[in-house]
Design an enzyme around this catalytic site. Sequence first.
Site, PDB file in Angstrom:
ATOM      1  N   HIS A  59     -91.696 -46.761  37.125  1.00  0.00           N
ATOM      2  CA  HIS A  59     -90.640 -46.755  35.816  1.00  0.00           C
ATOM      3  C   HIS A  59     -90.997 -47.834  34.584  1.00  0.00           C
ATOM      4  O   HIS A  59     -91.379 -48.837  35.156  1.00  0.00           O
ATOM      5  CB  HIS A  59     -89.080 -46.865  36.320  1.00  0.00           C
TER       6      HIS A  59
ATOM      7  N   HIS B 234     -91.579 -50.592  32.430  1.00  0.00           N
ATOM      8  CA  HIS B 234     -91.069 -51.836  32.076  1.00  0.00           C
ATOM      9  C   HIS B 234     -91.923 -52.875  31.838  1.00  0.00           C
ATOM     10  O   HIS B 234     -93.338 -52.834  32.115  1.00  0.00           O
ATOM     11  CB  HIS B 234     -90.213 -52.247  33.660  1.00  0.00           C
TER      12      HIS B 234
HETATM   13 ZN   LIG Z   1     -87.270 -44.441  37.257  1.00  0.00          ZN
END
Ligand SMILES: [Zn+2]
Length: 344
Positions: free
Chosen positions: A165, A167
């Site tokens: 994800h 980040h």
């Molecule tokens: Zn995610």
Amino acid sequence: MSELRYDALQRRWVIIATERQHRPQDFYTHQDIKPSGGDCPFCPGNEDQTPPEITAIRPEGSKSNDSDWHVRVTQNKYPALQLGEIDWELGEERLYERTPGHGVHEVIIEGQDHNKSMDEFSPELIFDIMKTYRNRLSVHMQNLYLKYTLIFKNHGVKAGASLAHPHSQLIATPVTPRTIRIELMSTLRYFAETGNCMICDMIERERVENSRVVYDDGVIIAFNSFAARFPFELLVVPVKHSTFFEREDDRTLRHLGICLKDILGRLRKALDDPPYNYMLHSGPNTEAKPIFPGFWSTLEKDFHWHIEIIPRLVRTAGFEWGSGLHINPVPPERATAFLNEIEL
Ligand SMILES: [Zn+2]
Ligand SMILES: [Zn+2]
Ligand SMILES: [Zn+2]
């Protein structure tokens, strides 16, 4: 609690983080497996799987830890450093200096879309991310015990990302990291000798030579580093001299977002979504104890914040580790020509 140890031979600090070796994500790193959307602690709806939110950009009326955030900041679940009472000063111990691992380790979760990369984000989301960087830097700059705050991004497993994800991370340290210290010393000396900021001079030179510039909109310029260690290594800088990222205005941050979208998009198209790291080098905390009295007196004239982008296309091997001398198989000028041919 981790520990900071000083390597007197190499003149650098090292974080010895015993607990981190047990974090489950390391398993993924070695296996090259990315957690999928459903299991992802950064996906919306899984807010309870991360430490509580420190701050977020979210729609009006939405509450802390609700699932409709745009950008969300939490402490890293497996922090390399943790806040605590710092009552340490460089002591008598000349050889084996050590101090508890106090500091800050945060995660900046960038948007709700698990599978998107930064170059695919809307300009508004990248602007929100840049504003979050600015906010976190200014918060930590008020902590007199933290000498430096580094924001960085690991994209892709081979660049060290343990979660897919999108980040970034932030680590603030009670010591000045070696790479920063070298840059501070070089730019300080250059200014003393020439009266100029080194990076301002680089911008001028890049525009004259015009063989390494990939992006230039008058506010932000990006170019392949003249002495790039790695293929396609890039430097992104504000055209107007500026030492501290956290003092930038919205206009500059918007332009920065557009620039990142452009060059990261070029890298993806040119090199098939390569893993990469980027690091934001902004000015240090001048309120924290300086290296020696008066050390910061020309900082605002000599240091220029910048972002370094390093696609991870080649492995660092014995020669590089042993010498600090890198062999770059792609001349920066060729990398630039290749990137500039890409149609976005
Ligand atoms: Zn995610
Ligand atoms: Zn400058
Ligand atoms: Zn730098």
